[in-house]
Design an enzyme around this catalytic site. Structure first.
Site, PDB file in Angstrom:
ATOM      1  N   SER A  45      40.346  17.838 -25.001  1.00  0.00           N
ATOM      2  CA  SER A  45      41.492  18.000 -24.326  1.00  0.00           C
ATOM      3  C   SER A  45      42.234  18.162 -26.299  1.00  0.00           C
ATOM      4  CB  SER A  45      42.327  17.130 -23.738  1.00  0.00           C
ATOM      5  OG  SER A  45      42.212  17.118 -22.453  1.00  0.00           O
ATOM      6  N   ARG A  49      43.579  21.151 -28.217  1.00  0.00           N
ATOM      7  CA  ARG A  49      45.009  21.500 -28.906  1.00  0.00           C
ATOM      8  C   ARG A  49      44.685  21.629 -30.754  1.00  0.00           C
ATOM      9  NH1 ARG A  49      44.910  19.387 -24.163  1.00  0.00           N
ATOM     10  NH2 ARG A  49      46.767  18.546 -22.854  1.00  0.00           N
ATOM     11  N   GLY A 118      40.226  25.982 -18.093  1.00  0.00           N
ATOM     12  CA  GLY A 118      41.582  26.069 -17.503  1.00  0.00           C
ATOM     13  C   GLY A 118      42.780  25.338 -18.427  1.00  0.00           C
ATOM     14  N   ARG A 146      40.952  29.515  -9.488  1.00  0.00           N
ATOM     15  CA  ARG A 146      41.646  28.481  -9.571  1.00  0.00           C
ATOM     16  C   ARG A 146      43.590  28.462  -9.985  1.00  0.00           C
ATOM     17  NH1 ARG A 146      39.209  24.574 -14.300  1.00  0.00           N
ATOM     18  NH2 ARG A 146      40.911  23.095 -13.169  1.00  0.00           N
ATOM     19  N   ASP A 339      39.539  13.212 -14.262  1.00  0.00           N
ATOM     20  CA  ASP A 339      38.368  13.803 -14.175  1.00  0.00           C
ATOM     21  C   ASP A 339      37.834  12.648 -14.368  1.00  0.00           C
ATOM     22  OD1 ASP A 339      39.773  16.142 -15.284  1.00  0.00           O
ATOM     23  OD2 ASP A 339      39.495  16.064 -17.046  1.00  0.00           O
ATOM     24  N   LYS A 366      39.668  21.348  -9.178  1.00  0.00           N
ATOM     25  CA  LYS A 366      38.875  21.205 -10.913  1.00  0.00           C
ATOM     26  C   LYS A 366      38.219  22.330 -10.516  1.00  0.00           C
ATOM     27  CE  LYS A 366      41.881  18.363 -12.266  1.00  0.00           C
ATOM     28  NZ  LYS A 366      42.398  18.385 -13.514  1.00  0.00           N
ATOM     29  N   ARG A 370      36.313  19.483  -5.659  1.00  0.00           N
ATOM     30  CA  ARG A 370      35.347  17.940  -6.394  1.00  0.00           C
ATOM     31  C   ARG A 370      35.783  16.939  -5.393  1.00  0.00           C
ATOM     32  NH1 ARG A 370      36.943  17.310 -13.111  1.00  0.00           N
ATOM     33  NH2 ARG A 370      35.019  19.031 -12.954  1.00  0.00           N
ATOM     34  N   ARG A 412      31.060  17.946 -14.670  1.00  0.00           N
ATOM     35  CA  ARG A 412      31.348  16.614 -14.096  1.00  0.00           C
ATOM     36  C   ARG A 412      30.333  16.448 -13.111  1.00  0.00           C
ATOM     37  NH1 ARG A 412      34.063  15.272 -18.438  1.00  0.00           N
ATOM     38  NH2 ARG A 412      36.137  16.564 -19.287  1.00  0.00           N
TER      39      ARG A 412
END
Ligand code: S3P
Length: 451
Positions: A45, A49, A118, A146, A339, A366, A370, A412
């Site tokens: 993340s 950014r 995403g 999504r 997550d 996700k 999941r 994941r």
């Protein structure tokens, strides 16, 4: 010492199985205790950014420990197409970004491809909505399924003109830049991607932008935007951004990703005799739910060397194996570990008693569904688990056996089942195992090194 997987066998099985719809499969073997020290790759993340905000800043930003996973490379690729000069020192985690300022992006001559990401898709939409040009944005099959209504609606309320090509509120999206006005938006779910998209659009809006969430989602955008010079603050679960400031280049060191550390926290907790130290992991309170839940399950975790880097809390995490018991997970805790729920489900499968996960319907949208995928795969290993509308109920403590695990291309899921395989009797085969490259290239090698 037996290893997690044998390389020769791995290669052989990869050759043998390279086929069914181009998938590569691999056999993992029941491992042994985890020992040693590990540094996990940079936070996904924060890496995303850092590229986005540095691109909109004035001057050259230097990012270190940048995550060179496929998702963050998609973000770099998109900003290059928008005219930003970005230099990546390969395999060094060092990236130099020559920012264009808030008003310096240029139209891309081709479609932006967010790949599987995403975060790229939603955050960049907030940046593209106020630009003086149009952009077409898409991604892989998973991204094209999504939900994007959650960003189309608030951005449209701000004055944006966004078109979902197939009219299904999913990508491909065409975003025609417009001038925007600030709004006060209340989100239905706690989502940092939605909150960040609105705040980024708010940088260009006429007037103040406020986003109120039911619970606080990860606040990396608020922390990093402030660091770059934006006028942003929070009031409870509301983030408030006042436009008008320019952003200025910064040096950013990305902390280790707690979502990646989670696999080792889980593995070291469930495999008897394990003892590991995970160095310099981000423990931002909006992300640390895994630590709280693991401790509530009886995990033996010590947090050491707590410090702050660029406004983000970081620490070393020491984990020893422990006998775990079931727990309840829901409410405001969910966004802080969203997550990590797949690997928490694995811990729960090896814990005595029942674990109930509620308020986690977001898991269905996700990279894969999941809830569905975790329940089916854990059932295939012999676990007593059931899906609910907004989570799952896991009756843990039964021995699990190896199985063939479709990862559905979801990083994941693949990593969670690599952890499960370490305590399952017999062989586990993870299909499309290379999808771990989305967030953790080198995951299997790191896991093997600790065993
Ligand atoms: C992310 C936010 C979360 C998380 C995703 C990364 C981010 O999604 O699941 O992996 O970087 O903002 P939501 O904000 O949609 O819950």
């Amino acid at each position: 010492m037996p290893s997690l997987y044998s390389k020769t066998k791995d290669m052989a099985s990869m050759k043998k199985n390279k086929n069914r719809q181009g998938e590569i499969t691999m056999n993992l073997h029941t491992g042994r205790k985890l020992k040693g020290t590990i540094t996990v790759p940079g936070d996904k993340s924060i890496s995303h950014r850092s590229v986005m905000f540095a691109s909109l800043a004035e001057g050259v930003s230097e990012i270190t420990n940048f995550l060179e996973g496929a998702d963050c490379l998609s973000t770099i690729d998109c900003f290059r197409k928008l005219g930003v000069d970005i230099r990546v020192e390969a395999d060094m985690g060092r990236v130099f970004i020559h920012g264009k300022g808030l008003y310096g992006l240029s139209a891309s001559s081709s479609t932006l491809d967010a790949g599987n990401s995403g975060t790229t898709t939603r955050l960049i939409s907030g940046i593209l909505a106020p630009q003086p040009f149009s952009t077409r944005l898409t991604g892989d099959d998973s991204i094209q399924r999504r939900p994007m209504r959650r960003i189309i609606e608030p951005l449209t309320k701000m004055g944006a003109h966004m078109i979902s090509e197939k009219n299904n509120d999913c990508a491909p999206l065409t975003i025609h830049g417009r001038s925007l006005h600030g709004i006060h938006y209340r989100t239905e779910v706690a989502s940092a991607q939605v909150k960040s998209a609105i705040l980024l659009a708010g940088l260009y809006a006429d007037g103040i932008t406020k986003v109120t969430e039911p619970y606080v989602s990860r606040n990396h955008s608020e922390i990093m935007l402030r660091l770059f010079g934006a006028d942003i603050h929070t009031e409870g679960t509301t983030a408030v951004l006042t436009p008008g400031s320019t952003l200025t280049a910064r040096k950013i060191h990305v902390p280790g990703d707690i979502s990646s550390a989670a696999y080792f926290i889980a593995a070291a907790s469930i495999v008897p005799g394990s003892e590991i130290l995970i160095r310099n992991v981000g423990i931002n309170p909006t992300r640390d739910g895994i630590l709280k839940v693991a401790q509530s399950m009886g995990a033996n975790i010590t947090i050491e060397n707590v410090h702050t880097e660029n406004g983000e809390a970081c620490a070393d995490i020491f984990v020893r194996s422990a006998s775990l018991h079931g727990t309840q997970i829901g409410g405001s805790l969910i966004p802080t570990l969203i997550d990590e729920l797949p690997v928490i489900a694995i811990m729960a499968a090896f814990a005595e008693g029942t674990t109930v996960i509620t308020d986690a319907a977001e898991l269905k949208v996700k990279e894969s569904n999941r809830i569905d995928v975790m329940v089916k795969n854990l059932q295939a290993m012999g676990c007593d688990i059931e899906a609910t509308d907004d989570g799952m109920i896991i009756h843990g403590g039964k021995p699990l056996h190896g199985a063939c695990i479709p990862s559905h291309g979801d990083h994941r899921i693949a990593m969670s089942f690599a952890v499960a395989s370490m305590m399952a009797e017999g062989e586990t085969e993870i299909l499309d195992r290379e999808c771990v490259n989305i967030s953790y290239p080198g995951f299997y090698a790191d896991l093997k090194r600790l065993c």
